[in-house]
Design a protein around this motif. Structure first.
Motif, PDB file in Angstrom:
ATOM      1  N   PRO A 229      81.424  51.318  26.463  1.00 13.27           N
ATOM      2  CA  PRO A 229      80.296  51.949  25.773  1.00 13.27           C
ATOM      3  C   PRO A 229      79.384  52.789  26.660  1.00 13.27           C
ATOM      4  O   PRO A 229      78.420  53.351  26.177  1.00 13.27           O
ATOM      5  CB  PRO A 229      79.536  50.747  25.215  1.00 13.27           C
ATOM      6  CG  PRO A 229      79.753  49.685  26.244  1.00 13.27           C
ATOM      7  CD  PRO A 229      81.163  49.877  26.737  1.00 13.27           C
ATOM      8  N   ASP A 230      79.668  52.828  27.981  1.00 11.78           N
ATOM      9  CA  ASP A 230      78.789  53.596  28.867  1.00 11.78           C
ATOM     10  C   ASP A 230      78.796  55.082  28.527  1.00 11.78           C
ATOM     11  O   ASP A 230      77.829  55.793  28.816  1.00 11.78           O
ATOM     12  CB  ASP A 230      79.205  53.395  30.323  1.00 11.78           C
ATOM     13  CG  ASP A 230      78.900  51.993  30.825  1.00 11.78           C
ATOM     14  OD1 ASP A 230      78.241  51.235  30.077  1.00 11.78           O
ATOM     15  OD2 ASP A 230      79.310  51.645  31.940  1.00 11.78           O
ATOM     16  N   SER A 231      79.866  55.560  27.898  1.00 12.00           N
ATOM     17  CA  SER A 231      79.920  56.974  27.511  1.00 12.00           C
ATOM     18  C   SER A 231      78.829  57.321  26.507  1.00 12.00           C
ATOM     19  O   SER A 231      78.347  58.455  26.467  1.00 12.00           O
ATOM     20  CB  SER A 231      81.301  57.308  26.932  1.00 12.00           C
ATOM     21  OG  SER A 231      81.625  56.449  25.852  1.00 12.00           O
ATOM     22  N   GLU A 232      78.418  56.343  25.686  1.00 16.71           N
ATOM     23  CA  GLU A 232      77.355  56.589  24.704  1.00 16.71           C
ATOM     24  C   GLU A 232      75.971  56.646  25.339  1.00 16.71           C
ATOM     25  O   GLU A 232      75.029  57.146  24.737  1.00 16.71           O
ATOM     26  CB  GLU A 232      77.373  55.508  23.618  1.00 16.71           C
ATOM     27  CG  GLU A 232      78.432  55.728  22.559  1.00 16.71           C
ATOM     28  CD  GLU A 232      78.142  54.933  21.293  1.00 16.71           C
ATOM     29  OE1 GLU A 232      77.125  54.220  21.265  1.00 16.71           O
ATOM     30  OE2 GLU A 232      78.932  55.030  20.345  1.00 16.71           O
ATOM     31  N   LYS A 233      75.860  56.128  26.557  1.00 17.59           N
ATOM     32  CA  LYS A 233      74.567  56.129  27.244  1.00 17.59           C
ATOM     33  C   LYS A 233      74.412  57.334  28.158  1.00 17.59           C
ATOM     34  O   LYS A 233      73.349  57.531  28.747  1.00 17.59           O
ATOM     35  CB  LYS A 233      74.423  54.842  28.065  1.00 17.59           C
ATOM     36  CG  LYS A 233      74.604  53.567  27.254  1.00 17.59           C
ATOM     37  CD  LYS A 233      74.717  52.359  28.165  1.00 17.59           C
ATOM     38  CE  LYS A 233      75.112  51.105  27.379  1.00 17.59           C
ATOM     39  NZ  LYS A 233      75.340  49.952  28.272  1.00 17.59           N
ATOM     40  N   ASP A 234      75.472  58.113  28.298  1.00 18.38           N
ATOM     41  CA  ASP A 234      75.468  59.261  29.204  1.00 18.38           C
ATOM     42  C   ASP A 234      75.326  60.541  28.379  1.00 18.38           C
ATOM     43  O   ASP A 234      76.216  60.866  27.586  1.00 18.38           O
ATOM     44  CB  ASP A 234      76.785  59.286  29.995  1.00 18.38           C
ATOM     45  CG  ASP A 234      76.915  60.505  30.882  1.00 18.38           C
ATOM     46  OD1 ASP A 234      75.876  61.130  31.176  1.00 18.38           O
ATOM     47  OD2 ASP A 234      78.045  60.833  31.280  1.00 18.38           O
TER      48      ASP A 234
END
Length: 585
Positions: A229-234
Motif C-alpha cells: 500500500p505504500d504506492s498510495e501514500k506516494d
C-alpha cells in the motif's frame, strides 16, 4: 570601348548581386547563431544504501544519490527532467559503498532509448567504466521529447536489480505540457517506473555470497520504488485529478518481467512507444509492457470516483506472497468544483528594499530581495507562504521543502538541483544563505507554484501575482519569519509518516492490517474497530461469533465480548489481514 563598357557594367551587376546575396544569407545565419542553448546540469553519486518494504523488510541496495555521502543511495534513482533541445551534462562520481566487505565495483550510466554517441553510451565494452574515486561527465543533446530511463551498464543483470536505475524525461520545447513538441496537450503527467525485486539476490550481494542468476524469483513488485500500500501514500505513484482533466501516464518497465497494466473506469490512448510518437493512437484499457519498453498513455477523466490501476499479472499484486500488494495503485478523480474561496495575492517588491506591498498592505521582510548575476532572490519562507505552501526546513540536509495540494518542491542550499514532484530539475541559480536567511530564486518558485511575474518600468518594482486558498493564507506574523539555515521547524525528518495508533486500549485501527494485531481484554468489554484506510474492510470471526458489515473509510464497528476465549478474526475482502482478541475473566 563598347564591349569593355558592357563588360564593366556586367561585372558591377554581379558584384552587387553577390553583395545582396551575402546580406540575405547572413541574416538567418546570424539569427541562428544568436539562439541560446540551455544547458541542464546534474550531479549524481554511485553508492549503496537500504530501502524498507511495506512489510518492514529492509533490503540492501545500490543506486545513485544526490549527496556525496556513502550509503545514501535511493531506490529508484532520482527522476531527471529536461526539455527538448537542451544540452545535458550529467557528472557521475563513484564514491563507493558504505558497507564494509562489499566489492568496490565500477559503475556507469546508460541512457536507455536516447541516441547518444559511443563515448556517452555508458557501456564498458566500448568506453571505460568509472572506478571508485573517479568521475565522468556525460554530455548529449536532448533531441526528442519522450519517455526514457537510465541505468548502470556494468554487469547489468546485477546492478539493475540492485537498484541502479531511474526515469529520464524529455519534455516538449520550453517545458510546455505537450507529449512532444506540437503533440497532444495534457494537464499533468505521471511517471510509473516498474521493477521487481528478488530479496535472495540482494541478501547474497550484501553478504558477499554467490548466487544463481538463472534462479530469479521476485517476491516484491514496485512502482517508483513503492509496493502497495505504500504506492498510495506516494504522490508520484498515486494519480489524482478532476473530471475534465487530461493526464499523461509514462509507463517504464526497467525490470526483467513483462507486466499487463489495466486501468479501471476509463479507456486510455497509447500515443507513444519507446520515446517516439505512434502513427495513430491506440485506444485500450490494458497494455502489455515488456522489459525495457516505455509507453505513453493519455487519459481524459470523464467521471468521478476511485478506480484501481494495476498489473493484471495477479502475482504482481503481492508482497512476499501476501495479497494485496505490489503493482497496484489508485486513480482518485473528483468532480470539477471551482474553489469557492480563491484569494488573489499581488505583491510588489524591489531589490534592496525590506518593505513589500501585499494586496496594498505594507509588510517587512527579514532580508530584502537581492539580484545576483541577473537572478532575483527572496526569503524562502515568505514566497512559499504567500502562495499557501507548507514550508519545511531540513537542517541536516540543508534543504527546504514547499508542499501544496498539487506540488512538492525540494531545494538544497548552494545546489543547482531541485526536485519537483519527485523529478530532478536543473536550476539556473541555486538557493543561497544571505545574512543568515535562506534565499531562493524568485522566478523558479513562482513558475512552479503557478504565479506570474512582471516589472513596473516606472518604479522598477517586481510585481508578483498568484492565487491561493483563504484557508491556507498565512498570518501577518508568519510573513516576517525568516528561514535561517540553522532553523528546525519541528519536523526535520524525511521518513514516512508513523502509522496511526490509538490511545484507547479497546480500539483497533484498520489500515492494511489490524493494529494491534493481538488484544487482551476482560469479559464484558467492547472492542471498537476504526477504519483509517482508503479501502473498505470487514471484521469476520473465524467461528462466526461476530461479523461486521462493510466498514467504509473513517467508519467503525463494535462488538461486546460476553464469553471468555480466543477469537481469531479476519477481513473477508482481504483475508491476509488477521487479528486476535483474547478474552479473560
Amino acid at each position: 570601348m563598347i564591349n569593355n563598357t558592357f563588360l564593366q557594367r556586367g561585372i558591377k551587376k554581379l558584384l552587387l548581386a553577390a553583395c545582396a546575396m551575402t546580406i540575405i544569407l547572413a541574416i538567418p545565419l546570424s539569427s541562428a547563431a544568436a539562439e541560446p542553448t540551455t544547458i541542464k546540469k546534474f550531479q549524481l553519486y554511485a553508492t549503496d544504501g537500504y530501502m524498507t518494504l511495506p512489510d518492514g523488510v529492509q533490503l540492501y541496495i545500490w543506486g545513485y544519490s544526490l549527496t556525496n555521502e556513502p550509503g545514501s543511495a535511493t531506490f529508484p534513482a532520482p527522476a531527471l527532467e529536461v526539455n527538448e533541445g537542451d544540452q545535458v551534462e550529467i557528472i557521475l562520481t563513484n564514491i563507493g559503498p558504505k558497507k564494509s566487505g562489499i566489492k568496490r565495483l565500477a559503475h556507469t550510466i546508460h541512457f536507455h532509448g536516447l541516441d547518444t554517441d559511443q563515448q556517452n553510451d555508458g557501456v564498458p565494452h566500448t568506453s571505460p567504466a568509472i572506478q571508485v574515486g573517479g568521475s565522468f561527465k556525460y554530455q548529449f543533446k536532448a533531441k526528442h521529447a519522450g519517455t526514457f530511463f537510465y541505468h548502470c551498464h556494468v554487469d547489468t543483470i546485477e546492478h539493475l536489480q540492485m537498484g541502479m536505475y531511474g526515469a529520464f524525461i524529455v519534455k516538449a520545447k520550453n517545458g510546455i505540457n505537450q507529449a512532444w513538441t506540437g503533440g497532444p496537450s495534457f494537464d499533468k503527467d505521471y511517471v510509473f517506473l516498474l521493477n521487481e525485486i528478488d530479496p535472495v539476490w540482494h541478501q547474497a550481494v550484501e553478504e558477499g555470497k554467490p548466487y544463481d542468476r538463472t534462479n530469479f524469483h521476485p517476491k516484491y513488485w514496485t512502482i517508483n520504488g513503492k509496493a502497495y500500500p505504500d504506492s498510495e501514500k506516494d504522490p508520484t505513484s498515486y494519480i489524482d485529478g478532476e473530471v475534465g482533466e487530461t493526464v499523461l501516464i509514462r509507463l517504464i518497465n526497467s525490470g526483467y518481467e513483462p507486466h499487463s497494466f489495466h486501468m479501471h473506469g476509463y479507456h486510455f490512448q497509447i500515443i507513444a512507444s519507446d520515446g517516439r510518437p505512434l502513427p495513430e493512437p491506440v485506444t485500450k484499457d490494458t497494455v502489455l509492457i515488456g522489459p525495457g519498453e516505455r509507453y505513453d498513455l493519455l487519459v481524459t477523466f470523464d467521471q468521478s470516483g476511485m478506480f484501481p490501476f494495476h498489473s493484471h499479472n495477479i502475482v504482481d499484486n503481492t508482497n512476499n506472497g501476501a495479497y494485496p500488494g505490489g503493482l497496484h495503485t489508485m486513480i482518485d478523480v473528483k468532480e470539477n468544483t471551482p474553489d469557492s474561496s480563491p484569494m488573489l495575492m499581488t505583491i510588489r517588491l524591489k531589490e534592496g528594499r525590506n518593505a513589500v506591498m501585499v494586496n496594498g498592505e505594507s509588510m517587512r521582510l527579514p532580508n530584502s530581495p537581492v539580484v545576483l548575476n541577473g537572478t532575483t532572490y527572496i526569503p524562502a519562507r515568505f514566497i512559499g507562504e504567500m502562495l499557501g505552501a507548507e514550508v519545511k526546513w531540513l537542517p541536516k540536509e540543508k534543504s527546504i521543502i514547499y508542499t501544496t495540494d498539487k506540488t512538492t518542491i525540494q531545494l538544497w542550499l548552494n545546489s543547482s538541483q531541485s526536485k519537483v514532484n519527485g523529478r530532478l530539475v536543473s536550476l539556473f541559480a541555486p538557493p543561497k544563505e544571505i545574512k543568515g536567511t535562506t534565499m531562493v530564486p524568485l522566478r523558479f518558485i513562482a513558475d512552479q507554484l503557478g504565479a506570474k511575474l512582471s516589472k513596473d518600468s516606472k518604479t522598477g518594482e517586481i510585481i508578483f501575482t498568484g492565487a491561493m486558498s483563504v484557508a491556507s493564507a498565512p498570518s501577518h506574523q508568519s510573513h516576517t519569519d525568516g528561514t535561517s539555515s540553522g532553523e528546525a521547524n519541528g519536523n526535520g525528518g524525511t521518513g514516512s509518516m508513523d502509522q496511526p495508533t490509538s490511545t484507547d486500549p479497546l480500539t483497533v485501527i484498520i489500515t492494511t492490517s489490524f493494529m494491534p494485531a493481538k488484544l487482551t481484554i476482560k469479559k464484558g468489554q467492547t472492542v471498537k474497530w476504526v477504519n483509517k484506510d482508503t479501502q473498505i474492510h470487514t471484521v469476520y470471526d473465524l467461528q462466526d461469533k461476530f461479523n461486521s458489515p462493510n466498514i467504509l473509510p473513517n467508519a467503525e464497528f463494535s462488538y461486546t465480548f460476553a464469553e471468555t476465549g480466543t477469537y481469531t478474526y479476519y477481513c473477508s475482502t482481504h483475508p491476509s489481514m488477521v487479528g486476535e482478541v483474547i478474552v479473560t475473566d
